[in-house]
Scaffold this motif. Structure first.
Motif, mmCIF file in Angstrom:
data_model
loop_
_atom_site.group_PDB
_atom_site.id
_atom_site.type_symbol
_atom_site.label_atom_id
_atom_site.label_comp_id
_atom_site.label_asym_id
_atom_site.label_seq_id
_atom_site.Cartn_x
_atom_site.Cartn_y
_atom_site.Cartn_z
ATOM 1 N N ILE A 21 0.819 -1.212 0.000
ATOM 2 C CA ILE A 21 0.000 0.000 0.000
ATOM 3 C C ILE A 21 0.854 1.263 0.000
ATOM 4 O O ILE A 21 0.562 2.223 -0.709
ATOM 5 C CB ILE A 21 -0.944 0.001 1.217
ATOM 6 C CG1 ILE A 21 -1.944 -1.152 1.107
ATOM 7 C CG2 ILE A 21 -1.703 1.322 1.310
ATOM 8 C CD1 ILE A 21 -2.791 -1.347 2.346
ATOM 9 N N SER A 143 -4.792 4.342 7.292
ATOM 10 C CA SER A 143 -5.023 2.997 6.767
ATOM 11 C C SER A 143 -5.540 2.153 7.930
ATOM 12 O O SER A 143 -4.769 1.673 8.768
ATOM 13 C CB SER A 143 -3.727 2.393 6.220
ATOM 14 O OG SER A 143 -3.291 3.090 5.081
ATOM 15 N N ILE A 188 -9.288 -1.425 5.453
ATOM 16 C CA ILE A 188 -8.747 -2.447 4.559
ATOM 17 C C ILE A 188 -9.102 -3.796 5.161
ATOM 18 O O ILE A 188 -8.483 -4.245 6.127
ATOM 19 C CB ILE A 188 -7.226 -2.256 4.399
ATOM 20 C CG1 ILE A 188 -6.941 -0.846 3.847
ATOM 21 C CG2 ILE A 188 -6.638 -3.330 3.492
ATOM 22 C CD1 ILE A 188 -5.521 -0.393 4.009
ATOM 23 N N VAL A 192 -3.873 -7.856 1.737
ATOM 24 C CA VAL A 192 -3.522 -7.117 0.529
ATOM 25 C C VAL A 192 -2.568 -7.954 -0.318
ATOM 26 O O VAL A 192 -1.517 -8.392 0.154
ATOM 27 C CB VAL A 192 -2.887 -5.762 0.891
ATOM 28 C CG1 VAL A 192 -2.450 -5.012 -0.365
ATOM 29 C CG2 VAL A 192 -3.871 -4.918 1.700
ATOM 30 N N CYS A 204 -6.191 0.144 -3.013
ATOM 31 C CA CYS A 204 -6.123 0.894 -1.747
ATOM 32 C C CYS A 204 -5.576 2.298 -1.997
ATOM 33 O O CYS A 204 -6.098 3.283 -1.450
ATOM 34 C CB CYS A 204 -5.248 0.150 -0.743
ATOM 35 S SG CYS A 204 -5.875 -1.481 -0.266
ATOM 36 N N GLN A 207 -8.126 4.641 -3.417
ATOM 37 C CA GLN A 207 -9.092 5.125 -2.434
ATOM 38 C C GLN A 207 -8.482 6.198 -1.536
ATOM 39 O O GLN A 207 -9.162 7.157 -1.148
ATOM 40 C CB GLN A 207 -9.631 3.960 -1.611
ATOM 41 C CG GLN A 207 -10.485 2.979 -2.411
ATOM 42 C CD GLN A 207 -11.658 3.658 -3.097
ATOM 43 O OE1 GLN A 207 -12.387 4.441 -2.501
ATOM 44 N NE2 GLN A 207 -11.830 3.381 -4.391
ATOM 45 N N HIS A 208 -7.206 6.052 -1.192
ATOM 46 C CA HIS A 208 -6.518 7.133 -0.468
ATOM 47 C C HIS A 208 -6.568 8.424 -1.291
ATOM 48 O O HIS A 208 -6.843 9.508 -0.751
ATOM 49 C CB HIS A 208 -5.057 6.759 -0.189
ATOM 50 C CG HIS A 208 -4.851 5.914 1.022
ATOM 51 N ND1 HIS A 208 -5.453 6.175 2.236
ATOM 52 C CD2 HIS A 208 -4.076 4.806 1.231
ATOM 53 C CE1 HIS A 208 -5.076 5.271 3.119
ATOM 54 N NE2 HIS A 208 -4.244 4.440 2.539
ATOM 55 N N VAL A 225 -12.359 -1.101 1.662
ATOM 56 C CA VAL A 225 -11.816 -1.935 0.596
ATOM 57 C C VAL A 225 -11.890 -3.372 1.110
ATOM 58 O O VAL A 225 -11.338 -3.690 2.160
ATOM 59 C CB VAL A 225 -10.359 -1.565 0.261
ATOM 60 C CG1 VAL A 225 -9.765 -2.589 -0.710
ATOM 61 C CG2 VAL A 225 -10.277 -0.172 -0.337
#
Length: 241
Positions: A21, A143, A188, A192, A204, A207-208, A225
């Motif tokens: 990420i 996160s 999350i 991942v 991810c 989306q940030h 997510v």
């Protein structure tokens, strides 16, 4: 220390970065014109790091070292527009066997670390909200994970830490949202992996980015997510629960 001269550039400060990420988020923001201060334990591989990304080595477990690194970011690159707290120890913790010292270490990264980061960041973000004008979106993002409200016994320590972080974000939202700072978390909910369309690092990161660009009248404070039910079923199927 820096290859950049301090300017009014758009700056992402990303605290905690692994090959997933963190790197994906840094790369995406750099591609959008941001400079990126990457705070991580080890210097990044220059072959994989975009030119606009500068690494500041730090142990997020050490609050004094983290504060010093953040001050170095400001001295080198200027104030942030977006801060993403992505530091965590992601791993299993067996109840009754996980030691109190290990629990404290996790809290130093997750609880104390995000507190230090927010104390440092908020004055700059508030100032930017008051003077930055259109096109600037001062944001403090986490996160996070749905384990903050649906804890999982095999990772009970991380579940505890994410609950504490979520609680702090709610306080920050109440204090600084009215002053123009977008406080939000990206939950999350899964492991991942590059080969997972839903849980890929790129998703991810996207989306940030999306959260960081929202205007005040369309702010979201929690975005997911992945799905907690799917995560739990998968862990049970693999004998993790």
């Amino acid at each position: 220390m820096s290859s950049f001269a301090p300017t009014n550039r758009r700056l992402l400060v990303l605290i905690g970065s692994g090959p997933g990420i963190g790197v994906a988020t840094a790369s995406l923001f750099a591609s959008k014109g941001f400079s990126v201060a990457l705070l991580r334990e080890m210097p990044s591989d220059s072959r994989k790091t975009p030119a606009k990304v500068e690494t500041f080595p730090v142990d997020a477990m050490d609050h004094a070292e983290l504060k010093t690194a953040l001050e170095a970011v400001h001295a080198s690159l200027g104030p942030p527009e977006v801060v993403v707290y992505n530091a965590a120890r992601v791993g299993f913790s067996q109840f009754g066997e996980f030691t109190p010292d290990e629990l404290l270490d996790d809290f130093r990264i997750n609880g104390v670390g995000i507190y230090v980061a927010s104390v440092w960041a908020m004055p700059y973000l508030v100032e930017l909200a008051a003077t930055g004008g259109r096109g600037r979106h001062p944001s403090f993002l986490l996160s996070g994970s749905g384990i903050n409200y649906s804890p999982l016994p095999p990772i009970f320590s991380l579940s505890m830490q994410k609950a504490a972080q979520s609680n702090l974000l709610k306080s920050l939202e109440q204090m600084y949202g009215p002053k123009g700072v977008h406080v939000a978390r990206l939950d999350i909910n899964g492991f991942v992996r590059e080969d997972d369309e839903v849980m890929a690092p790129k998703r991810c990161a996207e989306q940030h980015w999306r959260l960081s660009q929202q205007d005040k009248d369309s702010w979201e404070h929690v975005v997911n997510v992945g799905d907690m039910d799917t995560l739990i079923k998968g862990m049970k199927a693999q004998g993790m629960m």
